[in-house]
Design an enzyme around this catalytic site. Structure first.
Site, PDB file in Angstrom:
ATOM      1  N   ASP A 197       0.842  -0.819   0.023  1.00  0.00           N
ATOM      2  CA  ASP A 197      -0.038   0.105  -0.449  1.00  0.00           C
ATOM      3  C   ASP A 197       1.272   1.165  -0.099  1.00  0.00           C
ATOM      4  O   ASP A 197       2.297   1.100   0.592  1.00  0.00           O
ATOM      5  CB  ASP A 197      -0.823  -0.134   1.629  1.00  0.00           C
ATOM      6  CG  ASP A 197      -2.171   0.854   1.175  1.00  0.00           C
ATOM      7  OD1 ASP A 197      -2.470   1.422   0.666  1.00  0.00           O
ATOM      8  OD2 ASP A 197      -2.098   1.806   2.579  1.00  0.00           O
ATOM      9  N   ASP A 199       0.001   4.759   1.140  1.00  0.00           N
ATOM     10  CA  ASP A 199       0.146   6.479   2.036  1.00  0.00           C
ATOM     11  C   ASP A 199      -0.794   5.282   3.272  1.00  0.00           C
ATOM     12  O   ASP A 199      -1.177   4.498   3.259  1.00  0.00           O
ATOM     13  CB  ASP A 199      -1.735   7.070   1.853  1.00  0.00           C
ATOM     14  CG  ASP A 199      -1.926   8.011   0.278  1.00  0.00           C
ATOM     15  OD1 ASP A 199      -2.408   8.947   0.810  1.00  0.00           O
ATOM     16  OD2 ASP A 199      -1.747   6.258  -0.676  1.00  0.00           O
TER      17      ASP A 199
END
Length: 405
Positions: A197, A199
């Site tokens: 991922d 963020d």
């Protein structure tokens, strides 16, 4: 007839100890059934399990010869006679299930190890080996950026995996450490693809929140982001609501936000090590392609799949182009990349922090919740909250000396 002996040698570490001992044993045509050595602070501990024909040996004579040969090396040698039945029972244990317990902390303490090993005993696990994977640390360097890792190889099958997991979670919280529990399989050091991922994982910010601040709607978007991260709001709905609030934002702000993104602790070391060790890396993000490609160029990541902002006449329209990268899409992309790379999903690792990462974490051979919300941490197979991203290398079994800056 064979006599089985356990030989333990201990003393100052210096060249030639193993050679001297095995030369003596060689004169008796000894078979080496097992051998292991450890050195801690220049002190050696060497163990050998040997079998010798009884008509070739008188135990006191062999012990005297070994002691004489090692005396000048300042090594103490002792014998333990092992029965045939005891040896055969030991041999039978090699088919038992094996697990790796990894302790991650800024500084390892006796209390941590005492509590961790007590839990393993309570759940019927026997420790075979203990290794320090982290490097040697000067006492002057132990601070909130230090990292320490001790790995335990254990044998047996816990009667209740969930109860064991709960006990490890309680220890992690109480001692502010991380404890990973993995089955020791061929895949552990044979994984080839790591998907991240973006963020709050590779970077310390939620980019959509930064865009919202620039648009003057920071508080409204941050509230929606938090609900989505905790799993209290469907990602697609939360994403549409947040995007709508960005309508009219000037495209020119993107470059400045990208330039000021803070890379997460350990990310650069991790990606550099993975690349040089031959791993492929990917960003699978519910964030935005522009920022994913910025990180790709900065860190040297192989693949990026994220949402493409729709921009017309230099203004954000409040929509994205193409299919939204949500949790389900992340899992699909991980499987697609595994197929593209010619590997199984067992050979993949996924790392994320939010509820929309759970499908990806579940699809991977090793799913890691990184500094995650409680729901995600409780649901993921493994979690890291104490150290930086480079601690993932320890979970993969790499020592500090294997890691590449």
């Amino acid at each position: 007839m064979k006599q089985i002996l356990l030989i333990n040698a201990a003393g100052a570490d210096r060249p030639g100890v193993t050679s001297v001992i095995t030369q003596v044993l060689g004169r008796y045509d000894a078979a080496i059934l097992d051998i292991g050595q450890a050195v801690i602070h220049d002190n050696l501990a060497l163990g050998l399990l040997v079998a010798v024909d009884t008509d070739r040996i008188a135990e006191p004579e062999l012990l005297a010869e070994l002691q004489g040969a090692t005396h000048k090396l300042d090594i103490n040698v002792r014998f333990t006679s092992i029965s045939y039945d005891s040896y055969e029972h030991w041999v039978e244990q090699q088919g038992k299930a094996r697990y790796i317990v990894t302790l991650l902390a800024r500084e390892v303490t006796a209390h941590q190890i005492a509590d961790l090993t007590e839990v393993t005993v309570q759940h019927g696990l026997n420790i075979d080996n203990i290794n320090r994977l982290s490097g040697r640390i000067s006492l002057d360097c132990i601070d909130n950026r230090a990292s320490a890792c001790v790995e335990f190889s254990v044998r047996g099958e816990p009667a209740d995996r969930e109860a064991l997991r709960a006990d490890f979670m309680e220890l992690s919280t109480r001692h502010e450490i991380d404890i990973a529990f993995q089955r020791d399989t061929v895949y552990r050091r044979n994984r080839r693809l790591v998907c991240f991922d973006m963020d709050s994982t590779l970077i310390e910010a939620e980019v959509i929140d930064e865009l919202a601040k620039a648009a003057g709607v920071g508080e409204q978007v941050a509230e929606i982001t938090e609900l989505a991260m905790r799993g209290e709001l469907d990602f697609n709905e939360s994403f549409a609501r947040r995007m709508a609030l960005l309508k009219g934002l000037d495209e020119s702000v993107l470059e400045g936000i990208a330039a000021n993104l803070r890379i997460t602790e350990g990310a650069e070391k991790l990606i550099s090590s993975l690349k040089k060790l031959g791993y492929k890396t990917a960003i699978l993000s519910g964030g935005f392609q522009y920022f994913g490609e910025y990180l790709q160029n900065k860190l040297g990541i192989d693949y990026v799949f994220a949402n493409t902002l729709d921009v017309v006449d230099g203004k954000v329209t409040g929509e994205v182009k193409g299919q939204v990268v949500n949790g389900e899409r992340k899992a699909e992309l991980l499987k697609m990349l595994a197929e593209r790379e010619g590997i199984t999903t067992e050979q993949t690792i996924a790392v994320g922090d939010g509820a929309n990462d759970l499908p990806m974490l579940g699809a991977a051979g090793l799913g890691i919740a990184f500094r995650a919300k409680p729901l995600v941490k409780a649901s993921a197979e493994q979690s890291i909250s104490t150290l930086g991203l480079d601690a993932i290398l320890y979970l993969m079994g790499f020592r500090e000396r294997d890691q590449i800056l």
